[in-house]
Design a protein around this motif. Structure first.
Motif, PDB file in Angstrom:
ATOM      1  N   LEU A  79      30.306 -50.495 118.004  1.00 54.35           N
ATOM      2  CA  LEU A  79      30.816 -51.513 118.922  1.00 54.35           C
ATOM      3  C   LEU A  79      29.774 -51.989 119.919  1.00 54.35           C
ATOM      4  O   LEU A  79      30.053 -52.863 120.749  1.00 54.35           O
ATOM      5  CB  LEU A  79      32.030 -50.952 119.676  1.00 54.35           C
ATOM      6  CG  LEU A  79      33.276 -50.715 118.822  1.00 54.35           C
ATOM      7  CD1 LEU A  79      34.302 -49.899 119.593  1.00 54.35           C
ATOM      8  CD2 LEU A  79      33.873 -52.036 118.354  1.00 54.35           C
ATOM      9  N   PRO A 117      33.157 -55.889 113.411  1.00 55.04           N
ATOM     10  CA  PRO A 117      32.722 -54.492 113.386  1.00 55.04           C
ATOM     11  C   PRO A 117      33.734 -53.590 112.692  1.00 55.04           C
ATOM     12  O   PRO A 117      34.951 -53.712 112.919  1.00 55.04           O
ATOM     13  CB  PRO A 117      32.598 -54.136 114.875  1.00 55.04           C
ATOM     14  CG  PRO A 117      32.416 -55.434 115.568  1.00 55.04           C
ATOM     15  CD  PRO A 117      33.195 -56.440 114.778  1.00 55.04           C
ATOM     16  N   VAL A 119      34.926 -49.785 112.368  1.00 58.54           N
ATOM     17  CA  VAL A 119      34.846 -48.607 113.227  1.00 58.54           C
ATOM     18  C   VAL A 119      35.570 -47.459 112.538  1.00 58.54           C
ATOM     19  O   VAL A 119      36.789 -47.497 112.351  1.00 58.54           O
ATOM     20  CB  VAL A 119      35.478 -48.890 114.608  1.00 58.54           C
ATOM     21  CG1 VAL A 119      35.451 -47.646 115.471  1.00 58.54           C
ATOM     22  CG2 VAL A 119      34.751 -50.037 115.292  1.00 58.54           C
ATOM     23  N   LEU A 135      40.507 -51.497 122.604  1.00 56.80           N
ATOM     24  CA  LEU A 135      40.177 -52.774 121.962  1.00 56.80           C
ATOM     25  C   LEU A 135      41.225 -53.836 122.285  1.00 56.80           C
ATOM     26  O   LEU A 135      40.892 -54.992 122.560  1.00 56.80           O
ATOM     27  CB  LEU A 135      40.070 -52.587 120.450  1.00 56.80           C
ATOM     28  CG  LEU A 135      38.932 -51.708 119.943  1.00 56.80           C
ATOM     29  CD1 LEU A 135      39.058 -51.466 118.452  1.00 56.80           C
ATOM     30  CD2 LEU A 135      37.572 -52.321 120.274  1.00 56.80           C
ATOM     31  N   VAL A 140      38.259 -57.059 122.142  1.00 55.99           N
ATOM     32  CA  VAL A 140      37.185 -56.942 121.151  1.00 55.99           C
ATOM     33  C   VAL A 140      37.794 -56.914 119.756  1.00 55.99           C
ATOM     34  O   VAL A 140      38.698 -56.124 119.473  1.00 55.99           O
ATOM     35  CB  VAL A 140      36.350 -55.669 121.400  1.00 55.99           C
ATOM     36  CG1 VAL A 140      35.321 -55.477 120.285  1.00 55.99           C
ATOM     37  CG2 VAL A 140      35.666 -55.749 122.751  1.00 55.99           C
ATOM     38  N   ALA A 142      37.857 -55.873 116.077  1.00 54.92           N
ATOM     39  CA  ALA A 142      37.254 -54.804 115.282  1.00 54.92           C
ATOM     40  C   ALA A 142      38.288 -54.227 114.334  1.00 54.92           C
ATOM     41  O   ALA A 142      39.506 -54.317 114.561  1.00 54.92           O
ATOM     42  CB  ALA A 142      36.701 -53.697 116.187  1.00 54.92           C
TER      43      ALA A 142
END
Length: 472
Positions: A79, A117, A119, A135, A140, A142
């Motif tokens: 991240l 991304p 994760v 998140l 964000v 992801a």
């Protein structure tokens, strides 16, 4: 290979633990033992570094470096944060560029979203669930994933209340399970009701709200671990709590640049249990332990039953946690049985249920550990694996839908005992084996590294004869 009892799939065995039991603690045993940092506080301190009010560099001293916490470090790097350090301290700072993780196969055979991304949190439910909350609070985009076991554990406890607050979270495989894509921020203030007493679910929602400065009311069925509440309150966030409700007013917070993680009470339970099982004179002290009341159920249940366990040198730490020493004297003489009949008490010892059952097997009476249906959704079905572990010693356990009856007073014997690749079950088995004369092999017992990388060394300090041996 062994079989994960919940999902019926083969898992890779780690090394075994071989324990040479004895009737009494040796006189040369250390009277003070130190255990690693608290796993729950370590997770939260790392995730606090991702919050908008965190300084550019955050140092975390004394973090637990077991596998569950280490699983979060590559996820943070993916991240865009760097995490460096050792068992003394971890240093978290914004990195020049993210370090991508290699995705696991997509659960439906499809493609992962381009430019998003990925994760991976391995088998750590705390890392996955709390990260989903962060998140959703920071906005964000992801994908959060886990290993095969974690992909089968429920995530709807976390996802549904976040979606109710406006987050956009897509399940990319089986509904209610990992992997998920978090692609929209919480924005709708209001009230959410959690269906389970999971501290991870409550923490994920609170972290999302604090990150977004979103007023929220979180209703929950039972009080469980409150590390997140204590931590964000220490940051300056304004919370109001009652028995089944938590209110956050959306006000400011400021993440500090330094955390000092206290020792983990769930890990302190193992040397304390070893001392009690040996039923010897003298005392053992575990210093610098987190004495959060929502984590002390193992000790409180045994104290109520008659065990001599005390807390000393108490103080308040910087994260809002009470910290002090746990002192245990003598053994289990006069302790007939243990009973857990309250949901809040169960949640305060939820990780120690296998260990409490192991101790109960050495007591003369019938013990009951109830309100524990959530344990069927841990790394294994811990009601089932705990029962089978104690039975392998010659004990008798009667599982119920929501708990275990442990029938004491039976002679226990050494032998080969399954650890089920579950760190809590394996460590409980090894601790009980210390007080059962003869040699016991706990299969796959080196999985203790998930939460307690120093388990063998700590128990040796207490006086145990235990080694790790690779299986031929």
């Amino acid at each position: 290979m062994s079989v994960n009892s919940r999902f019926g799939r083969p898992v890779t065995d780690s090394a075994d633990l071989v324990v040479h039991g004895r009737d009494a603690m040796p006189g040369a045993a250390a009277r003070e033992v130190v255990v690693p940092g608290d796993k729950s506080v370590s997770h939260r301190a790392l995730l606090a570094a991702l919050l908008p009010t965190a300084p550019p560099v955050v140092t975390i001293a004394g973090a637990n470096l077991g596998g569950a916490v280490r699983a979060l470090l590559p996820a943070m790097r993916a991240l865009g944060w760097s995490v460096e350090g050792d068992r003394t301290a971890l240093v978290v700072r914004r990195a020049d560029r993210p370090v991508a993780q290699t995705p696991r196969p997509h659960p439906t055979g499809g493609r992962w979203p381009d430019g998003v991304p990925y994760v991976q949190t391995e088998g750590s439910s705390a890392a996955a669930r709390l990260l989903i909350g962060v998140l959703a609070g920071t906005g964000v985009d992801a994908v959060v994933d886990g290993d095969d076991v974690l992909r089968h554990r429920p995530m709807d406890w976390v996802v549904e209340p976040l979606v109710a607050l406006g987050a956009v979270i897509d399940h990319l495989g089986e509904p209610g399970r990992l992997p998920v894509r978090v692609r929209g921020k919480v924005w709708r203030s209001g009230s959410v009701e959690l269906l389970v007493g999971s501290a991870q679910a409550r923490s994920a929602v609170l972290l999302a709200a604090v990150a977004a400065r979103l007023p929220v009311v979180i209703k929950h069925p039972v009080r469980s671990r409150d590390h997140t509440e204590r931590m964000v309150a220490a940051f300056g966030a304004r919370l109001t709590e009652s028995a089944h409700e938590l209110r956050y007013d959306g006000g400011g917070d400021e993440v500090p640049g330094f955390f000092d993680v206290p020792a983990d009470p769930s890990l302190a339970a193992y040397p304390v249990a070893a001392r009690l099982l040996w039923s010897c004179e003298g005392e053992t002290t575990v210093p610098g332990v987190c004495l959060n009341p929502t984590r002390l159920g193992f000790f409180e249940v045994l104290r109520e039953a008659g065990a001599d366990i005390r807390y000393t040198d108490e103080r308040t730490g910087a994260t809002g946690e009470r910290v002090g020493s746990i002192v245990v004297r003598g053994g289990l003489n006069g302790v007939e049985s243990v009973r857990v009949v309250d949901a809040a008490v169960l949640h305060s010892l939820i990780d120690e249920v296998p260990l409490l059952a192991a101790v109960a097997a050495r007591l003369p009476g019938r013990s009951w550990i109830g309100c524990a249906e959530e344990l069927r959704f841990k790394e294994t079905d811990r009601l089932d694996t705990t029962a089978r572990m104690v039975t392998a010693f010659g004990g008798r356990v009667e599982p119920a839908a929501d708990g275990l009856t442990v029938v004491g007073g039976l002679p226990l014997r050494a032998g080969t005992v399954p650890g089920f690749e579950d760190h809590r079950v394996a460590m409980a088995a090894a601790t009980l084996a210390m007080a059962v004369p003869g040699t016991t092999r706990v299969t796959g017992g080196a999985c203790h590294r998930t939460s307690f990388p120093g388990f063998v060394e700590v128990q040796r300090h207490v006086g145990a004869s235990v080694t790790e041996e690779a299986r031929c």
